[in-house]
Design a protein around this motif. Structure first.
Motif, PDB file in Angstrom:
ATOM      1  N   ALA A 228       0.642  -1.313  -0.020  1.00 18.63           N
ATOM      2  CA  ALA A 228       0.452  -0.244  -0.185  1.00 18.63           C
ATOM      3  C   ALA A 228       0.883   1.090   0.197  1.00 18.63           C
ATOM      4  O   ALA A 228       0.682   2.283  -0.628  1.00 18.63           O
ATOM      5  N   THR A 229       1.374   0.911   1.097  1.00 14.13           N
ATOM      6  CA  THR A 229       3.210   2.043   1.001  1.00 14.13           C
ATOM      7  C   THR A 229       3.384   2.645  -0.843  1.00 14.13           C
ATOM      8  O   THR A 229       3.353   3.741  -0.985  1.00 14.13           O
ATOM      9  N   ILE A 230       3.696   1.690  -1.120  1.00 16.98           N
ATOM     10  CA  ILE A 230       4.296   0.933  -2.755  1.00 16.98           C
ATOM     11  C   ILE A 230       3.020   2.504  -3.242  1.00 16.98           C
ATOM     12  O   ILE A 230       3.934   3.235  -4.229  1.00 16.98           O
ATOM     13  N   LEU A 231       2.085   1.748  -3.514  1.00 13.44           N
ATOM     14  CA  LEU A 231       1.176   2.499  -4.574  1.00 13.44           C
ATOM     15  C   LEU A 231       0.478   3.606  -4.336  1.00 13.44           C
ATOM     16  O   LEU A 231       0.465   4.602  -5.049  1.00 13.44           O
ATOM     17  N   ILE A 232       0.707   3.839  -3.067  1.00 16.10           N
ATOM     18  CA  ILE A 232       0.463   5.128  -2.239  1.00 16.10           C
ATOM     19  C   ILE A 232       1.135   6.535  -3.110  1.00 16.10           C
ATOM     20  O   ILE A 232       1.360   6.961  -4.134  1.00 16.10           O
ATOM     21  N   ALA A 233       2.578   6.392  -2.884  1.00 13.15           N
ATOM     22  CA  ALA A 233       3.722   6.996  -3.629  1.00 13.15           C
ATOM     23  C   ALA A 233       3.802   6.963  -5.620  1.00 13.15           C
ATOM     24  O   ALA A 233       3.864   8.019  -5.846  1.00 13.15           O
ATOM     25  N   LEU A 234       3.384   5.230  -5.454  1.00 10.79           N
ATOM     26  CA  LEU A 234       3.357   5.285  -7.111  1.00 10.79           C
ATOM     27  C   LEU A 234       2.030   6.263  -7.830  1.00 10.79           C
ATOM     28  O   LEU A 234       2.204   7.223  -8.517  1.00 10.79           O
ATOM     29  N   LEU A 235       1.226   6.473  -7.069  1.00 10.81           N
ATOM     30  CA  LEU A 235      -0.407   6.911  -7.591  1.00 10.81           C
ATOM     31  C   LEU A 235       0.015   9.047  -7.131  1.00 10.81           C
ATOM     32  O   LEU A 235       0.155   9.486  -8.462  1.00 10.81           O
ATOM     33  N   ALA A 236       0.419   9.175  -6.203  1.00 12.75           N
ATOM     34  CA  ALA A 236       0.919  10.437  -5.821  1.00 12.75           C
ATOM     35  C   ALA A 236       2.130  10.901  -7.277  1.00 12.75           C
ATOM     36  O   ALA A 236       1.443  12.330  -7.569  1.00 12.75           O
ATOM     37  N   ASN A 237       3.006  10.253  -7.907  1.00 19.04           N
ATOM     38  CA  ASN A 237       3.688  10.593  -8.761  1.00 19.04           C
ATOM     39  C   ASN A 237       3.453  10.352 -10.454  1.00 19.04           C
ATOM     40  O   ASN A 237       3.947  11.279 -11.318  1.00 19.04           O
ATOM     41  N   ILE A 238       2.522   9.688 -10.427  1.00 11.88           N
ATOM     42  CA  ILE A 238       1.646  10.178 -11.795  1.00 11.88           C
ATOM     43  C   ILE A 238       0.742  11.150 -11.578  1.00 11.88           C
ATOM     44  O   ILE A 238       0.980  11.575 -12.309  1.00 11.88           O
TER      45      ILE A 238
END
Length: 416
Positions: free
Chosen positions: A369-379
């Motif tokens: 979930a942490t990596i997912l949130i970071a990826l979504l924020a980056n996108i």
């Protein structure tokens, strides 16, 4: 294979040595100036095995060294008597010395390493022109940066203490710097490939290597190109999407190196985003009626000391903030850090979450979930940046692709 070699020993040692000599000699046979070819290198490899055998059986290890001196002297004398002034023959002499040593390694049972080194040596000899061209295309600054990466890896890393410091024992200098070396190394590979020929092979490789170096820099550069040259908008969108798909591959590699036990569940999440995004990239590629050559992508060398120090500082800060907020407010704390740090850098929060998982502060689902949130924020950040720079024409092409990546990631995470 290993049992068969041991059964047929010592005859198999000479067979493998002969094969190594033939392999290297076959390449040297192509060079008109070389005074050693198939027969010479085969005999040299066999001589190495014979020297090792005699030294081993008689208890006189100097026999192996004496054979090397004799062979080296003979090769040097052969070139001194030769008429070809254009080739001093140093490469062939060095190859003879290596071949002799490989033959000796075979007798001592190091056949796996010897065969691998023989293939490597043959490749180095064969790709002489390409290696020379590659070195000429690298600038002085690039070579200095490669040396700086060597300093990061082999000078600084070994002397850093490998123990935890600070509150929550979150900061380990050796671990932090090891992550710096890992990220810098991955980026440096992409940078070198981009410098050595990525632009010559069109859109796909420009996007791939650009994403390996820096997806943010690639997005920024091609958003500007799209604004300046509207006819390049389609190509710019493709390159931006490909570069951001490479981010998922980068993260998968990092996870596999740092935390192999988490590679399968986390990579399944990344694969969801990769497949969804790749499908959209394929459709966008098919819709392109004209594919002009992409403009050259200029990015900074990621192995420079300043870049490494910046990432190291960011990683340490994110690691400490994540550990502190995780202790103060629980799992939501690291999610907040992921949301903020992911806007500009996904690597740091990915490594931080893996570290917290290793310390037992996060579970598999929370790490994902942490990596997912970071990826979504980056996108979201990159979409806003590209749209703000280039306008609606580029936004209409990249937003659906980025949304597909985000949707694929979210669905795959839900299924973990």
């Amino acid at each position: 294979m290993t049992e068969l070699i041991q059964t047929l020993w010592p005859w198999s040692a000479f067979v493998i040595s002969l094969a190594i000599g033939l392999l290297i000699g076959l390449e040297r046979e192509r060079s008109p100036a070389a005074k050693a070819g198939l027969r010479t290198f085969s005999l040299v490899a066999l001589a190495g095995t014979i020297g090792a055998l005699l030294g081993d059986r008689t208890g006189q290890p100097w026999l192996l060294a004496a054979g090397l001196l004799i062979l080296g002297g003979m090769m040097i004398a052969a070139y001194l008597r030769g008429e070809e002034a254009e080739d001093p023959g140093t490469t062939t002499i060095a190859a003879v010395v290596v071949c002799y040593g490989l033959g000796a390694m075979i007798w001592y049972g190091l056949y796996d390493i010897a065969v691998a080194l023989a293939i490597t040596a043959t490749a180095l000899l064969y790709f002489k022109t390409e290696l020379r061209g590659a070195s000429q295309r690298l600038s002085r600054k690039d070579l200095v940066s490669i040396l700086q990466f060597a300093v990061l890896s082999f000078v600084i890393l070994p002397v850093l203490p490998n123990q935890e410091y600070g509150p929550y024992h979150a900061l380990n200098p050796h671990h932090i710097w090891l992550m710096v070396v890992l990220i810098s190394g991955l980026s440096l590979v992409g940078y070198a490939a981009l410098r050595l020929g990525g632009h010559r092979y069109g859109t796909l490789l420009t996007g791939f290597f650009g994403g390996t170096v820096s997806s943010t820099a690639t997005t920024l550069a091609f958003a500007r190109n799209s604004k300046e040259n509207p006819h390049l908008t389609g190509i710019a969108a493709l390159i931006i999407l490909i570069a951001n798909l490479v981010v998922l591959l980068r993260i998968s590699i990092v996870i596999g190196v740092v935390m192999p036990g988490l590679w399968l569940p986390l990579s399944s999440m990344l694969l969801g985003g990769l497949l969804a995004g790749s499908a959209f990239v394929y459709l966008l590629w098919r819709r392109q009626e004209e594919r002009p050559a992409p403009p050259e992508l200029v990015v900074a060398n990621p192995a420079e000391i300043r870049s490494a120090l910046s990432f190291g500082g960011l990683f340490a800060l994110v690691l400490f903030a994540a550990a502190w907020l995780n202790d103060v407010v629980g799992k939501q704390g690291i999610y907040a850090v992921a949301l903020i740090s992911g806007l500009t850098d996904v690597d740091a929060i990915t490594l931080s979450s893996l570290r917290l998982y290793e310390l037992g502060n996060l579970g598999t689902k929370q790490t994902a979930a942490t990596i997912l949130i970071a990826l979504l924020a980056n996108i979201v950040f990159k979409c806003a940046m590209a749209s703000g720079i280039s306008g609606l024409a580029l936004a209409r092409q990249i937003l659906p692709g980025m949304a597909a990546v985000a949707g694929g990631l979210a669905v795959a995470w839900w299924l973990i």
